[in-house]
Design an enzyme around this catalytic site. Structure first.
Site, short mmCIF file in Angstrom:
data_model
loop_
_atom_site.label_atom_id
_atom_site.label_comp_id
_atom_site.label_asym_id
_atom_site.label_seq_id
_atom_site.Cartn_x
_atom_site.Cartn_y
_atom_site.Cartn_z
N CYS A 137 7.08 -6.48 -4.58
CA CYS A 137 6.88 -5.17 -3.97
C CYS A 137 8.08 -4.27 -4.21
CB CYS A 137 6.64 -5.35 -2.46
SG CYS A 137 6.54 -3.79 -1.58
N CYS A 150 9.09 -2.07 -1.19
CA CYS A 150 9.82 -2.80 -0.14
C CYS A 150 11.27 -3.08 -0.56
CB CYS A 150 9.16 -4.15 0.15
SG CYS A 150 7.37 -4.12 0.19
N ASP A 151 11.48 -3.41 -1.83
CA ASP A 151 12.76 -4.02 -2.20
C ASP A 151 13.61 -3.25 -3.21
OD1 ASP A 151 12.12 -6.16 -0.56
OD2 ASP A 151 11.08 -7.24 -2.16
#
Ligand code: NAP
Length: 308
Positions: free
Chosen positions: A134, A137-138
């Site tokens: 992701c 997200c990261d």
């Protein structure tokens, strides 16, 4: 034993939230169950540039949060709870979660799909320690660092472009010598100075000491092995349906996608499926939302015929 619902929707991504909106708006007693994070895969992508009307603020997390709020404003109940078992054969369906047992006249399965794993040594060991599925997200963790991306489809290329906003370099490793992604994405990727491409190659192993340090790459044409030093590995090699829950209960294809007709009916009366978990031509937010709307309307028709 709790209340009897008209429609229980399993999954809180665009398909489930759209089904919840349509169901609640027509005054059906509606519950949407989500096991983890609301918004599904769409909430993990920053750029939703092909969802109609999403031009101004095209972020997945924001659009899906608004979908949830909209369903709730029309009266849909929403709960975070993981479904562990379902009993679907009777007139009243049972949905058993980790925390409760629910009864409903109909069920809409909108459990979506999950990222496919590379399946190479090191992948699971370094998950969350440099291996990610992701970018939204990261990506931030890789500011000014080097990352590699595995895959050549829309997801890999779109997320690789997004990663260039953070990382110093983004190296896309693809198993063929041409991308599967849409031409418009390819053009953007090839024009991006931070991106480079390793063709005809697959990641054989992810190595490091506590965190990712390098990948071992095999050229499929020559068989040659080489190493690329990297701080992160983003994997976008496709998705598999989240359909373990309905295994043996609903008809699926050989890959596990639930088979429905055009009206989202599954092989069991009163049970519908919508979104990426369904066998279908095009898995996009717009088609997931459309599936959800159809499933909710057909569930209402079924209730009207069967129970009223
Ligand atoms: P996908 O289209 O199935 O592409 C998967 C990619 O990973 C392919 O390039 C494939 O290579 C490669 N691959 C598969 N298994 C592999 C393995 N074991 N090792 C190495 N490489 C592997 O999946 P996706 O890109 O996630 O897209 C899924 C769906 O969502 C598609 O329908 C896509 O159009 C849609 N989507 C759309 C958008 C958008 O419209 N902006 C964005 C994201 C996703 P090959 O090419 O050789 O098969």
């Amino acid at each position: 034993m709790g209340d009897l619902y008209d429609i229980i929707i399993i999954g809180g991504g665009p398909a489930g939230l759209s089904a919840g909106l349509y169901a609640a708006r027509s005054k059906a007693k509606t519950l949407i169950l989500e096991k983890g994070k609301w918004g599904g895969q769409a909430a993990t992508t920053e750029e939703l540039e092909n969802y109609p009307g999403s031009m101004e603020r095209p972020t997945g997390p924001e659009i899906t949060a608004r979908m949830k709020r909209q369903a709730e404003e029309f009266g849909a109940e929403t709960k975070v709870d993981a479904v562990v078992k379902m009993e679907l054969d009777g007139e009243i369906k049972k949905v058993i979660t980790e925390n409760a047992e629910y009864r409903s006249r109909t069920v809409i399965v909108a459990t979506g799909a999950k990222p496919r794993l590379l399946g190479c040594p090191g992948e699971l060991e370094f998950r969350g320690k440099g291996v990610s599925y992701c970018a939204t997200c990261d990506a931030d963790f890789f500011t000014d660092l080097r990352v590699v991306v595995a895959g050549g489809g829309d997801s890999a290329v779109q997320e690789a472009i997004y990663l260039t906003k953070f990382a110093e370099t983004v190296t896309l490793i693809h198993r063929r010598d041409e991308l599967r992604a849409a031409k418009s994405l390819q053009d953007k990727a090839f024009a991006n100075e931070k991106m480079s491409f390793v063709w005809d190659s697959v990641i054989e192993e992810i190595k490091g000491d506590g965190i990712v340090e390098k990948v071992v790459v095999k050229n499929k044409k020559t068989g040659e092995l080489s190493e690329i030093e990297t701080d992160g590995v983003f994997v976008f090699v496709g998705y598999d349906p989240v359909s373990e829950l309905v295994k043996g209960l609903l008809e699926t294809d050989e890959k596990g996608y639930i088979i429905t007709d055009d009206e989202m009916h599954t092989s069991v009366e009163g049970v519908f499926a919508a979104g990426d978990v369904r066998k279908k031509l095009l898995r996009q937010v717009v088609t997931a939302a459309a599936d959800g709307a159809i499933a909710a309307v057909k569930a209402e028709h079924y209730i009207a015929e069967k129970f009223e």
